[in-house]
Each structure stands twice: as C-alpha cells, then as structure tokens.
Design an enzyme around this catalytic site. Structure first.
Site, PDB file in Angstrom:
ATOM      1  CE  LYS A 182     -81.400  -1.933  59.791  1.00 41.02           C
ATOM      2  NZ  LYS A 182     -81.696  -1.988  61.272  1.00 41.02           N
ATOM      3  N   GLY A 221     -77.764  -2.676  57.487  1.00 40.06           N
ATOM      4  CA  GLY A 221     -78.265  -1.597  56.504  1.00 40.06           C
ATOM      5  C   GLY A 221     -77.370  -1.142  55.415  1.00 40.06           C
ATOM      6  CB  THR A 239     -82.548  14.695  58.758  1.00 42.11           C
ATOM      7  OG1 THR A 239     -84.025  14.821  58.663  1.00 42.11           O
ATOM      8  CG2 THR A 239     -81.906  15.397  57.457  1.00 42.11           C
ATOM      9  CD  GLU A 259     -91.982   8.605  53.794  1.00 36.99           C
ATOM     10  OE1 GLU A 259     -91.984   9.842  54.371  1.00 36.99           O
ATOM     11  OE2 GLU A 259     -92.333   8.503  52.784  1.00 36.99           O
ATOM     12  CB  CYS A 293     -91.874  11.081  61.702  1.00 31.14           C
ATOM     13  SG  CYS A 293     -93.243  10.103  60.562  1.00 31.14           S
ATOM     14  CD  GLU A 393     -87.992  14.582  63.940  1.00 32.77           C
ATOM     15  OE1 GLU A 393     -89.093  14.020  63.729  1.00 32.77           O
ATOM     16  OE2 GLU A 393     -87.053  13.920  63.436  1.00 32.77           O
ATOM     17  CB  ALA A 456    -101.160  10.113  57.422  1.00 30.69           C
TER      18      ALA A 456
END
Length: 506
Positions: A182, A221, A239, A259, A293, A393, A456
């Site tokens: 999704k 979801g 979060t 994540e 992120c 954040e 990364a």
C-alpha cells in the site's frame, strides 16, 4: 508527458492489482497532483474491501506455490526485475521527481537504489544460511534453517515512493514470501509504474499471480495491520502512526518493521574539514526539501568555530536555487503539498516563540514559477536543543544550529532527542571519532564519520532506535526478518537420551 507514456501510465489505471491482473477498480478516485506545478498527473482507483479480500486470497494461494521455487530461481526473477528497472530508470526517475518533487538526480538515484537492492538480493538468494550446532547428546546433530514466512505487508511513505518498497520486496521475494503493497496516496502513480514493470517480468517467467500485489487508499492500511493472514508488516511513516501500527500488529502476534521519525544531528568539531562539512550539512538539510527521514535537522558546532561555520552556511544558503526539480540547475524542489508548507511555516513561528533566533529567513515562495504553492525557502534557526520544537521532527528544510564546549556535551545533545535514526560527526581527531562510534557515543542506528546523515547504501542494515521504531531493512542480515527460524535436532543413534541428562523410563 513522454516519461508517462514510456511507463504506460494513463489516467484511470486501476490502483488494485495482483500482478498482471488489474481488479475491478470500483473504489473512489485518488487524484495525484504534482507539487512541481500543481497539475493533475493522473488518477487511480482506491481498493474496495471486496477487492482487498480477493488480493489477500490470491496472495495466499501464490505463496503456497512460490515458496516451492528454489531460492536461486527466485533470485533469477529478481535479477530480471533489476534489469527491467535499468531499462526504465530514466522515465521512472522522472516520474518520481515529478510526482514527489525531489530533484531529478535524486529521483534517478532512488531508482538506482532499487537496482542495487535487486543485485544484493540475487546474491542473497544463494546465501540464506543457517547455523550448525554441536549437540550435547551422543548420536545427535543440531542445525537451524530459515523458511519463507508468508505474506509481507508493505506500507510506504511519499518521500521515497519506490525505493523503500523495493528494499522490502526484493528481500521478501528471494526469501520465498509474497508482498502486498500500500503506497502513499500522494505518490500512487509511482507505485502503479513499479507494479507494471514487475508484472511484465513475472508474466514472462510464469510467476504465480499474487507474488506482487498493489492496493491503494488509506483504508487498506488499517485492514492490513489487523489482518492475521499477514505475519509481517513493514511500515514507513510518522512516529505517531507507527505507534498505532505497532500496537495493532502486536495484538495479533504479528511482526512489524518500523521505520519512523528522525531528528538527525551532525557534530562539527574544531578538527573538522570545513569544506566537507558544508557539502554534507547543506545537502543533508535541503536535499529532497528536507523531506528525508535521514535529513539533517540539527548542527551541533564547537564554540571556537561556531561563528565561522554559521557564516559559511549563510553564504551557501544564499546560493541555493529553488524551482522545478526536473531542471538540473536547481538545488531544491517543492514540499509535497500545501499542508506541508503550513506545517513548515508553523514550525518557524513556534521556534521563534520558544526563543529561537532566525539566522537565515525562511518563508513561502510566491510567483508564477511557484504556482503550485509548495515551494519554500530553506531556513536556519539558532536554538537550544531542549526546545520542544527542536525535539520534534519537522518534515521540511528547517535546520537548527547550536554550540557545544566539550565532545561529551556534544554527544549528549546529539542523543538528547526522542528519535534515533541517523547521526554524524565531522572530525579528523581519532579519539573524537572513536568516542562517537563507541557504546558511549551515538545512540542512533546509523552513525557516520566525515559524511552527512542523509542517504545510506543498501549494503548496510537501515533503521534506527528509540522512536524511530527499531526496525531494519535493506542490507546486512535484515533478510532474517522476512523468514521464520527453525531449530532441528536429528537423532541418528539407537537410543533416546533426554537433554540436560534427565532420566525418564516407562
């Protein structure tokens, strides 16, 4: 647009698919508007409950067949998918850039991440190793093996509309799992494009229908998180939502890979190479318009070089070009939508009200070239680490700068936030870098030296601690989350001794 035609993206494409098969598409339309120019790109239909049930049934049936395929054969399918991504890299990268708003270079880089994880997964398909252990009982052998887990549910975020899905899917497929994805409703067309590319490869190889499934719409979801048929849920997002996902999945004894948020800092010591600092810090703060992120949110600067560093940052920010991300001359594109702009403006006002000092003025950009209403100026604010807004954040190009005196103080500030994803130190002092990487140093899942927080490589496990969720995706041994471990003991003797020397006779 030409890249839409190359990907065969048409308005009205069904947003529900079990692979090559598009389902009824009776749900409400999800309209995708580009933050680049505000134009409607296309629409997909959201998944109905009836379609969702059919998708899950198809995925279940596919798993029973897919798990029988030898892992190297599954790896060969992923290899071909990687080759197809190479073929479609340019148009898919452009779609990512146009639908999400990141620069074209970042859009192409995201597709390259997909190619890289496919390469990684191909090798992994021959390395799903288990351990061999010595038994305490004579005539016995012990070992462990890893089996396919089942259906892997993937909920991805708008900021990496294709790469994060591929991190999960490529590993899950070689592990013998099937996937139900999704995507964010803000980047549905990117998901449709990926599904079509995968379906083309799968159809050529007679892969069971349902190994790769796509569902759309926010209601899916909730259905996935509560669905006992899905043993593993991988969620990328805030979060706040991650806590709901974790609780819902745990209540049914499912597994989750989370994540979540990042509040990433770079420590800049008096021993740093300042030219490297500027590149790492500025890209970390403004790349993807601060919507990664791993974006750099805080700079913790030694007091002896604070003024010099801030002046250099101001000079770099004054040279940033903001505009159409498909234009290679621009450094910064738009935020994802006007709500993100409102959140950005509110964060700046909150920071000022809490005592922050504006170093580089932010604000919303106006004018014909910014007609989508999603363009803002990257902002720098001097603020103490303990401020509530600094502890939060903000998914936008807002950078907080602060001073430190000792390296221990700097590390404490770096760790002094609820999130624990990415971190960095710039220094040429070995003692400082080793302290930062020690168990007394950074408490983040990612800790870098002389490179920034953002971005990364797929070879390492990606993820963080604390409110970042603790999940790991991509490289290293992250594949183990997608399989079930089984310990086996074989008795090849003619006796039946019990473990721990227990005596039992009948």
């Amino acid at each position: 647009m030409e890249f839409l035609q190359q990907l065969n993206i048409k308005s009205g494409n069904a947003g529900t698919s079990t692979g090559s098969k598009q389902l009824t598409g009776k749900g409400e339309l999800i309209k995708s508007y580009s933050p680049v120019d505000g134009k409607l790109i296309g629409c997909v239909t959201s998944t109905t409950k009836e379609d969702y049930s059919l998708v899950l049934e198809t995925a279940q049936e596919a798993f029973l067949e897919w798990r029988k395929w030898p892992a190297p054969k599954r790896g060969e399918i992923v290899r071909q998918f990687g080759e197809a991504l190479r073929k479609y890299k340019e148009p898919l990268g452009k779609l990512v850039s146009y639908e999400m708003g990141k620069s074209l270079q970042e859009g192409l880089g995201e597709v390259q991440e997909m190619i890289d994880i496919c390469d990684f997964a191909v090798g992994l398909s021959r390395q799903l190793y288990g351990l061999s252990m010595h038994s305490e009982r004579p005539g016995h052998r012990m070992y462990e093996q890893w089996h396919p887990l089942g259906i892997v549910g993937i909920i991805s975020a708008f900021n990496f509309p294709v790469a994060v899905w591929s991190w999960n899917a490529a590993l899950a497929w070689v592990c013998g799992d099937v996937c139900v994805w999704k995507p964010s409703s803000k980047t549905s067309l990117c998901a449709v494009a990926c599904q079509q590319i995968a379906a083309e490869v799968f159809a050529k190889n007679n892969v069971p229908e349902g190994v790769s499934c796509l569902v759309t719409g926010n209601a899916c979801g909730d259905l996935m998180n509560a669905d006992e048929r899905i043993p593993l849920m991988s969620f990328t997002g805030s979060t706040r939502v991650g806590k709901i996902v974790a609780k819902t999945v745990a209540e049914r004894f499912g597994r989750s890979i989370l994540e979540l948020g990042g509040n990433n800092a770079i420590i800049i010591t008096e021993n740093a190479d300042m030219q490297m600092v500027l590149t790492g810090a500025v890209f970390g703060a403004v790349g993807t318009a601060g919507q990664r992120c791993t974006s750099t949110r805080r700079l913790i600067i030694h007091e002896s070089i604070y003024d010099k560093t801030v002046e250099s940052l101001k000079s770099s920010y004054s040279q940033l070009k903001i505009g159409d991300p498909l234009d290679a001359a621009n450094h910064v594109g738009p935020l994802i939508d006007t709500k993100a702009v409102d959140d950005y403006l509110k964060a700046i006002e909150t920071a000022k009200n809490q005592g922050g000092k504006i170093i580089v003025e932010g604000g919303k950009l106006e004018g014909e070239q910014y007609e989508s209403g999603c363009y803002v100026k990257p902002c720098i604010i001097e603020a103490d680490n303990h401020l509530e807004i600094v502890q939060t954040e903000t998914f936008a190009p807002v950078l907080y700068v602060m001073k430190y005196k000792t390296i221990d103080e700097a590390v404490a500030k770096q760790n002094g936030v609820p999130q624990g994803l990415s971190s960095s130190i710039f220094t040429n002092n070995m003692r400082e870098m080793e302290l930062f990487l020690s168990n007394e140093g950074s408490d983040c899942g990612i800790a870098n030296v002389n490179i920034g927080t953002s971005g990364a490589e797929i070879g390492g496990a990606f993820g963080g601690e604390k409110e970042t969720g603790g999940g790991r995706e991509s490289g290293s041994d992250a594949w183990k989350a997608y399989m079930r471990r089984q310990t086996n003991t074989i008795n090849y003797s003619n006796k039946l001794p019990l473990a721990q020397g227990i005596k039992f006779s009948v």
